[in-house]
Design a protein around this motif. Structure first.
Motif, PDB file in Angstrom:
ATOM      1  N   GLU A   1      41.177  52.568  31.568  1.00 28.82           N
ATOM      2  CA  GLU A   1      42.377  51.915  31.038  1.00 28.82           C
ATOM      3  C   GLU A   1      42.062  50.539  30.459  1.00 28.82           C
ATOM      4  O   GLU A   1      42.584  50.148  29.411  1.00 28.82           O
ATOM      5  CB  GLU A   1      43.417  51.788  32.143  1.00 28.82           C
ATOM      6  N   ALA A   2      41.182  49.799  31.128  1.00 30.62           N
ATOM      7  CA  ALA A   2      40.814  48.472  30.638  1.00 30.62           C
ATOM      8  C   ALA A   2      40.115  48.560  29.291  1.00 30.62           C
ATOM      9  O   ALA A   2      40.380  47.787  28.371  1.00 30.62           O
ATOM     10  CB  ALA A   2      39.915  47.774  31.657  1.00 30.62           C
ATOM     11  N   ILE A   3      39.226  49.522  29.177  1.00 31.92           N
ATOM     12  CA  ILE A   3      38.482  49.673  27.922  1.00 31.92           C
ATOM     13  C   ILE A   3      39.405  50.150  26.810  1.00 31.92           C
ATOM     14  O   ILE A   3      39.362  49.657  25.672  1.00 31.92           O
ATOM     15  CB  ILE A   3      37.318  50.657  28.125  1.00 31.92           C
ATOM     16  N   ALA A   4      40.249  51.104  27.132  1.00 36.05           N
ATOM     17  CA  ALA A   4      41.163  51.631  26.116  1.00 36.05           C
ATOM     18  C   ALA A   4      42.123  50.568  25.628  1.00 36.05           C
ATOM     19  O   ALA A   4      42.521  50.542  24.461  1.00 36.05           O
ATOM     20  CB  ALA A   4      41.927  52.827  26.680  1.00 36.05           C
TER      21      ALA A   4
ATOM     22  N   VAL B   1      34.615  38.770  32.595  1.00 38.15           N
ATOM     23  CA  VAL B   1      33.590  38.996  31.570  1.00 38.15           C
ATOM     24  C   VAL B   1      34.223  39.722  30.400  1.00 38.15           C
ATOM     25  O   VAL B   1      34.621  40.891  30.518  1.00 38.15           O
ATOM     26  CB  VAL B   1      32.405  39.814  32.137  1.00 38.15           C
ATOM     27  N   ALA B   2      34.327  39.032  29.266  1.00 42.61           N
ATOM     28  CA  ALA B   2      34.920  39.632  28.071  1.00 42.61           C
ATOM     29  C   ALA B   2      33.970  40.665  27.463  1.00 42.61           C
ATOM     30  O   ALA B   2      32.777  40.683  27.748  1.00 42.61           O
ATOM     31  CB  ALA B   2      35.237  38.539  27.044  1.00 42.61           C
ATOM     32  N   VAL B   3      34.537  41.500  26.598  1.00 44.82           N
ATOM     33  CA  VAL B   3      33.750  42.569  25.984  1.00 44.82           C
ATOM     34  C   VAL B   3      32.529  42.032  25.239  1.00 44.82           C
ATOM     35  O   VAL B   3      31.411  42.518  25.450  1.00 44.82           O
ATOM     36  CB  VAL B   3      34.629  43.415  25.035  1.00 44.82           C
ATOM     37  N   PRO B   4      32.664  41.031  24.342  1.00 39.19           N
ATOM     38  CA  PRO B   4      31.476  40.553  23.624  1.00 39.19           C
ATOM     39  C   PRO B   4      30.397  40.022  24.560  1.00 39.19           C
ATOM     40  O   PRO B   4      29.209  40.220  24.328  1.00 39.19           O
ATOM     41  CB  PRO B   4      32.028  39.445  22.711  1.00 39.19           C
ATOM     42  N   VAL B   5      30.822  39.348  25.644  1.00 41.76           N
ATOM     43  CA  VAL B   5      29.851  38.807  26.596  1.00 41.76           C
ATOM     44  C   VAL B   5      29.149  39.950  27.344  1.00 41.76           C
ATOM     45  O   VAL B   5      27.931  39.929  27.538  1.00 41.76           O
ATOM     46  CB  VAL B   5      30.532  37.845  27.589  1.00 41.76           C
ATOM     47  N   ALA B   6      29.922  40.932  27.773  1.00 47.05           N
ATOM     48  CA  ALA B   6      29.329  42.072  28.478  1.00 47.05           C
ATOM     49  C   ALA B   6      28.301  42.777  27.604  1.00 47.05           C
ATOM     50  O   ALA B   6      27.207  43.130  28.065  1.00 47.05           O
ATOM     51  CB  ALA B   6      30.427  43.051  28.906  1.00 47.05           C
ATOM     52  N   PHE B   7      28.657  42.947  26.329  1.00 45.41           N
ATOM     53  CA  PHE B   7      27.723  43.628  25.435  1.00 45.41           C
ATOM     54  C   PHE B   7      26.503  42.751  25.172  1.00 45.41           C
ATOM     55  O   PHE B   7      25.371  43.238  25.109  1.00 45.41           O
ATOM     56  CB  PHE B   7      28.418  43.988  24.118  1.00 45.41           C
ATOM     57  N   ALA B   8      26.727  41.450  25.016  1.00 43.23           N
ATOM     58  CA  ALA B   8      25.607  40.532  24.790  1.00 43.23           C
ATOM     59  C   ALA B   8      24.649  40.550  25.980  1.00 43.23           C
ATOM     60  O   ALA B   8      23.424  40.528  25.817  1.00 43.23           O
ATOM     61  CB  ALA B   8      26.120  39.128  24.527  1.00 43.23           C
TER      62      ALA B   8
ATOM     63  N   GLY C   1      34.931  47.021  32.485  1.00 41.62           N
ATOM     64  CA  GLY C   1      35.986  47.708  33.216  1.00 41.62           C
ATOM     65  C   GLY C   1      36.192  47.200  34.616  1.00 41.62           C
ATOM     66  O   GLY C   1      37.292  47.315  35.173  1.00 41.62           O
ATOM     67  N   LEU C   2      35.143  46.604  35.228  1.00 39.57           N
ATOM     68  CA  LEU C   2      35.241  46.191  36.633  1.00 39.57           C
ATOM     69  C   LEU C   2      35.397  44.688  36.822  1.00 39.57           C
ATOM     70  O   LEU C   2      35.710  44.234  37.925  1.00 39.57           O
ATOM     71  CB  LEU C   2      33.985  46.659  37.398  1.00 39.57           C
ATOM     72  N   THR C   3      35.154  43.890  35.791  1.00 37.10           N
ATOM     73  CA  THR C   3      35.247  42.437  35.955  1.00 37.10           C
ATOM     74  C   THR C   3      36.247  41.867  34.959  1.00 37.10           C
ATOM     75  O   THR C   3      36.107  42.077  33.753  1.00 37.10           O
ATOM     76  CB  THR C   3      33.878  41.771  35.732  1.00 37.10           C
ATOM     77  N   GLU C   4      37.192  41.137  35.472  1.00 38.63           N
ATOM     78  CA  GLU C   4      38.193  40.540  34.594  1.00 38.63           C
ATOM     79  C   GLU C   4      37.654  39.310  33.860  1.00 38.63           C
ATOM     80  O   GLU C   4      38.112  38.982  32.772  1.00 38.63           O
ATOM     81  CB  GLU C   4      39.432  40.145  35.407  1.00 38.63           C
TER      82      GLU C   4
ATOM     83  N   VAL D   1      27.460  41.394  41.863  1.00 39.50           N
ATOM     84  CA  VAL D   1      26.264  42.101  42.322  1.00 39.50           C
ATOM     85  C   VAL D   1      26.535  43.601  42.405  1.00 39.50           C
ATOM     86  O   VAL D   1      25.744  44.429  41.926  1.00 39.50           O
ATOM     87  CB  VAL D   1      25.790  41.562  43.684  1.00 39.50           C
ATOM     88  N   ALA D   2      27.678  43.973  43.004  1.00 40.98           N
ATOM     89  CA  ALA D   2      28.037  45.392  43.086  1.00 40.98           C
ATOM     90  C   ALA D   2      28.209  45.992  41.696  1.00 40.98           C
ATOM     91  O   ALA D   2      27.748  47.110  41.415  1.00 40.98           O
ATOM     92  CB  ALA D   2      29.320  45.553  43.899  1.00 40.98           C
ATOM     93  N   THR D   3      28.866  45.225  40.824  1.00 38.30           N
ATOM     94  CA  THR D   3      29.061  45.692  39.447  1.00 38.30           C
ATOM     95  C   THR D   3      27.729  45.871  38.747  1.00 38.30           C
ATOM     96  O   THR D   3      27.515  46.856  38.026  1.00 38.30           O
ATOM     97  CB  THR D   3      29.935  44.691  38.666  1.00 38.30           C
ATOM     98  N   ALA D   4      26.807  44.924  38.943  1.00 40.16           N
ATOM     99  CA  ALA D   4      25.497  45.012  38.288  1.00 40.16           C
ATOM    100  C   ALA D   4      24.724  46.232  38.768  1.00 40.16           C
ATOM    101  O   ALA D   4      24.070  46.927  37.980  1.00 40.16           O
ATOM    102  CB  ALA D   4      24.700  43.737  38.550  1.00 40.16           C
ATOM    103  N   PHE D   5      24.768  46.490  40.075  1.00 40.97           N
ATOM    104  CA  PHE D   5      24.090  47.685  40.593  1.00 40.97           C
ATOM    105  C   PHE D   5      24.642  48.937  39.919  1.00 40.97           C
ATOM    106  O   PHE D   5      23.887  49.827  39.517  1.00 40.97           O
ATOM    107  CB  PHE D   5      24.270  47.787  42.116  1.00 40.97           C
TER     108      PHE D   5
END
Length: 616
Positions: A394-397, A560-567, A555-558, A519-523
Motif C-alpha cells: 500500500e505504501a509503494i502503491a 526514508v523517502a523513495v529517492p533516498v531508499a533507491f540511492a 515500505g517499512l520505514t516512514e 537493522v531489522a529492515t536492512a536484514f
C-alpha cells in the motif's frame, strides 16, 4: 591434372550392412547427370571395427570411380569428413548419410547448386514447406528443439542444420575449415553458421526424407553434447570477440551504472536520487567498502571447510582469491559463467575434479540461500502474520504511480506483493532442497544412474550419470555431516551479517539513523534483494537487487523517502561490486589467471574429460 569436378564423401562407421548398396546407388545417380570421369565417390571409413574397411577396399579395387579413405582411429563424423575432403580431387564437395534417408532424386539439385557457382554452400532441409519427411516423435522433438536453439543463439537463418545432405565449394571449405572446432555431430552446423556469418551464399531447399533403421539420436548425448557446442560457438562468435582485458576491467561498473540510470529514469525523479547520493558522506561510503571486504576471508574459510569435507585441501587466501575471480566473472559475463572460472582455478591449481568443483559451488549456493532465508525469514514471518506485506504494498502503491512499460501498466503495489512472494518461494525452495538432499543421503542404490539410463542407453549417458552421481554425493557429504553443516552454516550466517552491516554503514552515510527497526529492515531488504537476484537474469543481479531493496526499505520505514531508499540501494550494490572487481583484479594478477582464458580452458577441459569418458 584430374578431370574430377565433384567429390562425394560417404562418412562410414560400421556400415557393413549398407555401404555397398549406398555406393552403387550413388554412382548410378551421379552418372545420370554428370559426364564420365567428372566425379568420384569416397568412402570415409572412420576407424571401423566391422567389415566396412574390407568392403570399401574391394569396391575401390573394382571401380576406379570409388576411393577408400581409411583412418586407424576414430575421428568423429566431422573429423572424418574433413580428412576425406582434404584428400578429395573435386572442386565441389558433397556428403550425405550412408543410410540414404534423403531421396536421391535431390542429388542433382544439391550438386548443381554449388557446381554452377550460384551458391557456396547448399543443404537439404526437412523443415521447409513442400517437403515430405516421416519424422518419428523422438527425432522430431529433438530436431525441432535443436534447430530452434541454433537459430536463437547463433542467429542462423536455416530451418534444418542437421540434415545429412550438403555440398560446399572447395574454396569455401578451405576458408572455413580452420575455424571449425567440432569433430563430430555439430561439425556441419558449425560450417553452416560460419558460412552465413562470413557472408557466403548459402542455399537451403526442401527434400523428401525417410529415416532408415534405428535412430542414432540420443537424448542425453544431444542435450549435453550438442547443447554445449551451441553455447561454445555462441561464446566464440558473439561474446569473446567483444572482450578484452580493458573491457573485462570496466564492464561490471559500466553495466551497473547503465542499468541503474535506466531504472531510476523509469520510476523515480532522477535529480532527487542524485541529490541524495551527492549528500552522502564519502568517508562512510569508503568505510562500508572496508566492512564488506571483511566478508571475503570468511568466504575463503567457508570454501576451505567445504573442500576439506570433500577430501581436498586448500589454503584460505588462495581460495579467497579464487572466489574473488569467479565473482568478478559473474559480474562481467552472463549466465554466471564466472562459476566455471572457479571450477577451472581449483582444478588447475589444486587438482579438484570438475564435478567436485561445481558441487562445492552448489553447496555454497545452498548455504547462502539458507542463511539469507534465516536472516530475513523471521522478519518475513512477522510481516505476514501482522499484515506487513500489505503495508509495504500500500505504501509503494500510494507513492509510486502505475508505470507504462511495453504498452502494459505495471502496478507498483502488485509488483511489491509479487516480489515478496517470489523471495519467500526461493527461500522455501532452498530449505526443501536441503531436506531432499538429506533424505536422499539415506537412500541406498544408484538412483541417478537408473533415472538417466531410462531415457538413454548411450555410453555418454553412463558418463553423465556418473558426473551427476559424484555431484550429488559431494553435496550430500557436506549437508549430511552435522559438524560440516554447522561450520559451513555458521560461516554463511557470518558472511551475510557482514553484508547487512555494509548496508547499514551506507544508510548512515546518507544521514539515516541506525535504529533497531532499521537493522531489522536492512536484514530483510538485503535478504529479499539477494533472493531476487538468484536467477542470472542480469549480470550481477543489476536492477533486481535495487528494486527489491527499495520496495522493502520504503515500505517499512516512514523516515526514508523513495529517492533516498533507491540511492542507498545503488551505493550499497555499487560498493559491493567495486570491492568484488578490485579484489578480482588483484587476485587475477596474484594468481596469474585471465578470465577469458579460464572460461575457454574450463570449457575445453570439460569436453576433453567427457570425450575420454565416452571412449572408455
Amino acid at each position: 591434372m584430374s578431370d574430377v569436378e565433384v567429390s562425394v564423401v560417404l562418412p562410414a562407421y560400421n556400415e557393413e550392412a549398407t555401404i555397398e548398396r549406398t555406393v552403387e546407388v550413388t554412382l548410378e545417380t551421379l552418372a545420370s547427370f554428370l559426364p564420365a570421369g567428372a566425379f568420384e565417390v569416397i568412402v570415409a571409413e572412420d576407424g571401423c571395427d566391422d567389415r566396412t574397411p574390407e568392403i570399401a577396399t574391394r569396391l575401390a579395387d573394382e571401380d576406379d570411380r570409388v576411393r577408400h579413405v581409411h583412418s586407424d582411429e576414430r575421428l568423429g563424423r566431422g573429423g572424418a569428413l574433413e580428412y576425406a575432403f582434404e584428400r578429395a580431387e573435386g572442386e565441389t564437395l558433397v556428403y550425405f548419410d550412408t543410410d540414404l534417408a534423403t531421396d536421391m532424386k535431390h542429388l542433382e539439385e544439391l550438386v548443381e547448386s554449388v557446381r554452377s557457382g550460384e551458391y557456396d554452400v547448399a543443404t537439404g532441409s526437412r523443415w521447409m514447406p513442400d517437403n515430405q519427411a516421416d519424422r518419428p516423435t523422438k527425432r522430431a522433438v529433438s530436431s525441432l528443439g535443436y534447430n530452434t536453439l541454433v537459430r536463437l543463439f547463433l542467429r542462423s537463418d536455416m530451418q534444418d542444420h542437421q540434415c545429412g545432405f550438403k555440398a560446399i565449394s572447395r574454396e569455401t571449405f578451405d576458408a572455413l575449415r580452420s575455424e571449425v572446432e567440432d569433430e563430430h555431430w555439430f561439425w556441419d552446423t558449425e560450417v553452416l553458421v560460419l558460412a552465413q556469418r562470413r557472408g557466403y551464399r548459402v542455399r537451403e531447399f526442401p527434400v523428401d526424407w525417410e529415416p532408415k533403421g534405428d535412430t542414432k539420436v540420443d537424448l542425453v548425448r544431444d542435450v549435453f553434447g550438442m547443447g554445449s557446442q551451441i553455447l561454445r560457438t555462441w561464446w566464440q562468435l558473439s561474446v569473446s570477440p567483444r572482450i578484452s582485458r580493458r573491457v573485462s576491467m570496466a564492464a561490471g561498473s559500466l553495466l551497473v551504472m547503465l542499468a541503474l540510470v535506466v531504472a531510476v529514469g523509469v520510476v523515480f525523479d532522477l535529480q532527487a536520487v542524485f541529490d541524495a547520493m551527492s549528500g552522502a558522506d564519502p568517508r562512510l561510503v569508503a568505510a562500508s567498502g572496508a566492512v564488506y571486504l571483511l566478508s571475503w576471508p570468511l568466504r575463503g574459510l567457508r570454501y576451505r571447510d567445504i573442500l576439506d569435507r570433500l577430501g581436498f585441501t586448500g589454503d584460505t587466501w588462495f581460495l579467497t582469491g579464487a572466489i574473488f575471480i569467479s565473482q568478478t566473472g559473474n559480474l562481467v559475463f552472463p549466465a554466471r559463467l564466472g562459476d566455471g572460472v572457479r571450477a577451472y582455478v581449483v582444478k588447475a591449481r589444486r587438482d579438484v575434479p570438475y564435478p567436485s568443483g561445481f558441487a562445492s559451488l552448489a553447496i555454497e549456493r545452498v548455504f547462502d540461500l539458507l542463511a539469507i532465508t534465516v536472516l530475513g525469514g523471521s522478519v518475513l514471518v512477522g510481516l505476514v502474520l501482522t499484515g506487513g506485506t500489505e503495508q509495504i504494498a500500500e505504501a509503494i502503491a500510494a507513492e509510486i504511480p502505475p508505470v507504462q512499460i511495453g504498452g502494459e501498466t505495471i502496478d507498483a503495489g502488485a509488483a511489491a506483493r509479487t516480489a515478496l512472494r517470489v523471495a519467500a518461494g526461493v527461500g522455501a525452495a532452498a530449505v526443501l532442497g536441503v531436506l531432499a538432499i538429506l533424505a536422499s543421503a539415506r537412500l541406498e542404490g544408484d538412483y541417478v544412474h537408473r533415472a538417466v539410463t531410462t531415457v538413454s542407453n548411450d555410453s555418454y549417458a553412463d558418463y553423465v550419470s556418473g558426473v551427476i552421481a559424484q555431484f550429488v554425493g559431494d553435496v550430500q557429504a557436506v549437508v549430511s555431516d552435522r559438524g560440516a553443516f554447522l561450520r559451513v552454516g555458521v560461516g554463511s550466517l557470518a558472511i551475510w551479517v557482514v553484508d547487512v552491516a555494509t548496508a547499514l554503514v551506507v544508510f548512515h552515510a546518507f544521514g539515516v539513523d541506525v535504529t533497531t527497526a532499521l537493522v531489522a529492515t536492512a536484514f530483510f531488504a538485503v535478504s529479499v534483494g539477494n533472493l531476487a537476484k538468484v536467477l542470472p537474469l542480469s549480470p550481477g543481479g543489476i536492477g533486481l537487487y535495487e528494486g527489491a531493496f527499495t520496495l522493502i526499505v520504503f515500505g517499512l520505514t516512514e523516515e526514508v523517502a523513495v529517492p533516498v531508499a533507491f540511492a542507498v540501494s545503488i551505493v550499497d550494490h555499487v560498493v559491493k561490486n567495486v570491492v568484488t572487481i578490485l579484489g578480482g583484479l588483484v587476485s587475477m594478477a596474484w594468481l596469474n589467471v585471465s578470465l577469458t582464458t579460464a572460461v575457454e580452458e574450463s570449457r575445453e577441459a570439460g569436453e576433453v574429460e567427457a570425450a575420454a569418458a565416452t571412449e572408455d
